[in-house]
Design an enzyme around this catalytic site. Structure first.
Site, PDB file in Angstrom:
ATOM      1  N   CYS A 371       0.783  -1.607   0.107  1.00  0.00           N
ATOM      2  CA  CYS A 371       0.495   0.180  -0.004  1.00  0.00           C
ATOM      3  C   CYS A 371       0.388   0.870  -0.208  1.00  0.00           C
ATOM      4  O   CYS A 371       1.973   1.205   0.543  1.00  0.00           O
ATOM      5  CB  CYS A 371      -1.547  -0.365   1.336  1.00  0.00           C
ATOM      6  SG  CYS A 371      -2.376  -1.308   1.659  1.00  0.00           S
ATOM      7  N   LEU A 373       0.757   5.694   0.245  1.00  0.00           N
ATOM      8  CA  LEU A 373      -0.646   6.581   0.471  1.00  0.00           C
ATOM      9  C   LEU A 373       0.160   8.179   0.600  1.00  0.00           C
ATOM     10  O   LEU A 373       1.064   7.739   1.750  1.00  0.00           O
ATOM     11  CB  LEU A 373      -1.365   6.689   1.391  1.00  0.00           C
ATOM     12  CG  LEU A 373      -2.471   7.481   2.195  1.00  0.00           C
ATOM     13  CD1 LEU A 373      -3.472   7.660   1.063  1.00  0.00           C
ATOM     14  CD2 LEU A 373      -3.254   6.946   3.199  1.00  0.00           C
ATOM     15  N   GLU A 405       2.693  -3.956  -5.425  1.00  0.00           N
ATOM     16  CA  GLU A 405       1.671  -4.404  -5.830  1.00  0.00           C
ATOM     17  C   GLU A 405       0.029  -4.273  -6.137  1.00  0.00           C
ATOM     18  O   GLU A 405       0.077  -3.581  -5.993  1.00  0.00           O
ATOM     19  CB  GLU A 405       0.763  -5.138  -4.658  1.00  0.00           C
ATOM     20  CG  GLU A 405      -0.189  -6.050  -4.154  1.00  0.00           C
ATOM     21  CD  GLU A 405       0.098  -6.376  -2.566  1.00  0.00           C
ATOM     22  OE1 GLU A 405      -1.346  -7.432  -2.476  1.00  0.00           O
ATOM     23  OE2 GLU A 405       0.311  -6.618  -2.196  1.00  0.00           O
TER      24      GLU A 405
END
Length: 515
Positions: A371, A373, A405
């Protein structure tokens, strides 16, 4: 204007008034996901068809165009199958999903988007591929439900294969000795480049693992989506000196979802229900930076490495916050297999979180980011590329190539495309000629220098339309527009990672029985 005599129910579709980026009125088609009956006037939670879910909102009846109201269609009952009755009534959204599932394999798209390789010698007559638009809602199918693919996809864009035309063959790369020369307006510009053999790119990066994953993944299982998880449940978050408007659903405790403002401690990310509770918490919270080791510092920017097993509570709170702005990621409760790298900005009060990325401790598919962000107050300021650059800097220290990913969000895809483009062009334009001849470099060498996975290098060159076949060999043609655009972009890119400020020792997690 909504007509009070007509009852609007969940699943209805109709045009809804909204403002576009130019602050002009528009009436896109929207689906009603929920109805809230209030004493004065009802409210409708709508999802704009073909728009990102972060634009979903509650609207009043005066913004609805009742003249074009579409009620959910009742589906014809199908003959019983395996003793089970046929399908019942469904919404147009279910119709779309059902039709999508019946599409042939040649047009299906995987959530983990593979990167196409350059044609190999075995693909003598492969026809070109053309990009096509894809509904973002189809990019989040769980990995376990995918069938073998017959289509090529490139980082979120579905590509369909055009049948080869008889009597027409395409020149293909013959192997590692195939030379690609770089020209600008038919003049030598940068380098000669060798292409890798086509079969090298047929590895697990195509999104279909050859073996079961032995570690976790933050890709959400969208098979359990329901009306609750499709709706934003938090109105506002106060984090330090910022107030954030969430974009997506996040599984915070139910009793907190009805609050007008959810308060977070900006140092430990603990969630609290009131300002008074936050003030009381701050008198007890000793943290002024994320827990874990500070592995990078330059100026006011620092990175902290956090073990998802050792700092489970912080990691779970970080994932809850991130889920407000990431649609495809979840499993916040299982943080043990992950490392979290939190970027902060320092001032006299402490280290304030700017963004983060996570990665698996062990990845069988060469993922260096799970992830990623940048929090909304810090977006469009270069921090996203800084996070990406730092993830590849860690890969360089580890001696590996990496790739993010999949699926990438729309904003993540733009950031990665831009980073790959600038990184690769920077290398090609800085190569110097040797002995009066054009310099030479291979795809593998670019990959080793940048730690960008080979398939991402190739897909970026194809995306930029730089690869051409000329006089029996592949060449890279750098136009003046590309060169000038790259130079302008690099002038605006002020934030860069300084490898001298990195103090990081990679761990061999495979030797540890338990994380």
């Amino acid at each position: 204007m909504a007509d009070s005599l007509v009852e609007i129910i969940e699943g209805c579709r109709l045009p809804v008034l909204r403002k576009n980026q130019e602050n002009e009125d528009e009436w896109p088609l929207a689906e009603v996901l929920s109805v809230r009956d209030l004493p004065r006037t009802p409210l409708y939670y709508v999802h704009y068809i073909d728009f990102n879910k972060r634009l979903d909102e509650w609207v009043t009846p005066d913004r609805l165009d009742m003249k074009k109201l579409q009620f959910p269609k009742k589906e014809a009952r199908t003959p019983p199958k395996n003793g089970l009755p046929g399908s019942g009534p469904g919404s147009p959204e279910r119709d779309v999903k059902r039709r999508a599932e019946s599409v042939s394999l040649a047009t299906q798209a995987s959530a983990a988007t593979p990167v196409p390789s350059l044609p190999s010698s075995a693909e003598e007559s492969q026809a070109p591929v053309y990009p096509a638009l894809r509904d973002p809602s189809f990019s989040s199918t769980p990995r376990e439900q995918h069938q073998p693919l017959a289509a090529l996809t490139t980082n979120g864009s579905t590509r369909r294969l055009i049948p080869p035309q008889p009597g027409r063959k395409r020149k293909t790369c013959g192997g590692t000795d195939e030379m690609v020369k770089v020209f600008q307006n038919n003049n030598p510009r940068c380098s000669s480049i060798y292409l890798p053999p086509g079969e090298d790119s047929q590895d697990s990066s195509d999104g279909i693992p050859s073996a079961p994953r032995m570690t976790g993944s933050l890709v959400s299982d969208r098979s359990h989506d329901d009306i609750v998880t499709r709706m934003k449940n938090i109105d506002c978050i106060e984090l330090g000196r910022h107030r954030l408007k969430p974009w997506y659903f996040s599984p915070y405790p139910q009793e907190l979802t009805g609050l007008p403002i959810l308060y977070l401690c900006e140092y430990c990310l603990q969630y609290l229900k009131s300002l008074k509770c936050l003030q009381r918490h701050l008198t007890k919270c000793n943290l002024r930076h994320p827990p874990g080791n500070e592995i990078y510092r330059k100026g006011t920017i620092s990175f902290f490495e956090i073990d998802g097993r050792k700092n489970k509570t912080y990691s779970q709170n970080l994932c809850l916050l991130a889920k407000c702005f990431l649609d495809h990621k979840t499993l916040y409760y299982d943080t043990d297999p992950f490392l979290f790298y939190v970027m902060t900005e320092y001032d006299s009060k402490g280290f304030h979180i700017v963004g983060y990325f996570s990665k698996e401790k062990e990845s069988t598919e060469d993922y260096n980011v799970a992830c990623i962000l940048t929090l909304p107050p810090y977006q469009r300021r270069g921090y996203g590329k800084l996070l990406i650059e730092f993830s590849y800097e860690l890969s360089k220290v580890e001696g590996k190539t990496g790739t993010p990913e999949k699926p990438l969000s729309d904003l993540g895809l733009l950031s990665y495309r831009s980073y790959w483009t600038q990184t690769i062009l920077e290398i090609l334009m800085n190569l110097k000629p040797e002995n009066g001849e054009r310099p030479q470099i291979t795809i593998n060498e670019i990959s080793e220098i940048t730690s960008v996975k080979k398939e991402d290098v190739i897909s970026t060159l194809q995306y930029l339309n730089l690869i051409n076949y000329y006089k029996g060999q592949y060449i890279l043609t750098l136009s003046e527009d590309i060169v000038e655009g790259h130079e302008r972009a690099m002038q605006k890119r002020h934030l860069r990672i300084d490898s001298k400020g990195l103090h990081f020792t990679p761990k061999d997690w495979s030797k540890r029985g338990k994380w």
